[in-house]
Design a protein around this motif. Sequence first.
Motif, PDB file in Angstrom:
ATOM      1  N   GLU A   1      26.646  41.160  29.466  1.00 39.01           N
ATOM      2  CA  GLU A   1      27.132  42.028  28.528  1.00 39.01           C
ATOM      3  C   GLU A   1      26.688  43.458  28.780  1.00 39.01           C
TER       4      GLU A   1
ATOM      5  N   GLY B   1      28.543  44.460  32.084  1.00 32.67           N
ATOM      6  CA  GLY B   1      29.823  44.651  31.895  1.00 32.67           C
ATOM      7  C   GLY B   1      30.907  43.468  32.550  1.00 32.67           C
ATOM      8  N   ALA B   2      31.133  42.896  31.753  1.00 34.47           N
ATOM      9  CA  ALA B   2      32.071  41.765  32.502  1.00 34.47           C
ATOM     10  C   ALA B   2      33.399  42.365  33.377  1.00 34.47           C
ATOM     11  N   ASP B   3      33.656  43.544  32.587  1.00 30.82           N
ATOM     12  CA  ASP B   3      35.030  44.056  33.227  1.00 30.82           C
ATOM     13  C   ASP B   3      34.279  44.670  34.867  1.00 30.82           C
ATOM     14  N   ASN B   4      33.243  44.642  35.038  1.00 28.95           N
ATOM     15  CA  ASN B   4      32.813  45.259  36.378  1.00 28.95           C
ATOM     16  C   ASN B   4      32.482  43.962  37.332  1.00 28.95           C
TER      17      ASN B   4
ATOM     18  N   GLU C   1      33.372  40.947  39.914  1.00 29.21           N
ATOM     19  CA  GLU C   1      34.489  40.742  40.669  1.00 29.21           C
ATOM     20  C   GLU C   1      34.280  39.370  41.379  1.00 29.21           C
TER      21      GLU C   1
ATOM     22  N   ARG D   1      41.590  35.540  36.705  1.00 32.44           N
ATOM     23  CA  ARG D   1      41.019  35.475  35.229  1.00 32.44           C
ATOM     24  C   ARG D   1      39.627  35.262  35.020  1.00 32.44           C
ATOM     25  N   LEU D   2      38.465  35.758  34.526  1.00 30.59           N
ATOM     26  CA  LEU D   2      37.189  35.241  34.600  1.00 30.59           C
ATOM     27  C   LEU D   2      37.436  34.071  33.608  1.00 30.59           C
TER      28      LEU D   2
END
Length: 347
Positions: free
Chosen positions: A100, A103-106, A108, A139-140
């Motif tokens: 968190e 950042g999960a979006d960061n 890869e 997808r994570l």
Amino acid sequence: MSQVIGDELLLKDLSDEEFRARYQCDTFTATVLANRFRYIVKQMSSGLLTRAFSVILRDWYDFASTISGPPAYDYPMPAASDSMALFLGPMTDAVRNMVEEYGADNLEPGDVLICNDPYRIGTHVNDVCFVRPVFYQGRLVGFVNLQAHMLDMGGIVPGGFTVTKHNVYETGLVLGPILLYKRDQPVTSTWSLIFDNARFGGLLLPDIKTIYQNLCFGERRLVETIDRYGVDAYLGAVRYACDISAERMIQAIATLPDGDFEGEDGIDCDGVDESEEYRVKVKLVVRGHRVEADLSGSSRQARTCVNAGWLDTKLAIGVALKYLLDPKTPFTSGTFRSIDIVLPEGT
């Protein structure tokens, strides 16, 4: 006759249709996958145990491996290794806190995130948490994790152990969530930061590389599992594994009589002098299928490093209740679902 907890049927009493609607797979598949998760973490642990260079990993089992579900499911932990119980409680929160904050979006494919700050992940700075995201078709879908004791992370004495430390920084280098590998390539700045501060680089280097290889192994096994059973069944089984251990703990607590149960004990002196005694007090409040552990009344925090953080407190209470009430069911993040903790600041 069907049994209920609260307003819900026990999992074993769900019809096939109800079970499939909840977990996107049948009971047999969910059970197979829950066992496969435990097999994967056992393989990861065995790989580290047999290939580690430092004695604290190879001979003392001072590590743990886990699997975590994705952020969308709040990082459930369906499986944990049977190595160091010290890590079992904080690992769910550790992975959540690290991902968190970073950042999960960061993240890869091929990344490895590390952190050793006790206030974020529990225990102490020598115990570094390594988190590798698992992606499936972009997808994570989860994480494979290893937390392991590094022989030295800097600090005022070799190994970081002295009872006279007054703060976490004297123990060693404190790392917030930071990448160790990016797309399976070492992040040079992170490696330099660690090895510019650590004393035993000759042992740390092969240990860390071994940890990385076992994270890659766990990721491959998890992807193979999803290839075979499908991502929906995998995610359903992650939730099922946590739900079944939560249900077992709820049933165990429900066997206790309602009431308030109190106890206290002393702990080691703080290494400064004998002028202050430290007591830990706990009141267990049992009501139905829930229990509250209230630590109000415990001594103020110690002047040196004998304090435990909130994650370590959660671990101690959860593991104690697990061993006492439900020792046979596998440990997951669901174990804590029916346990509440009151922990005043500064104690």
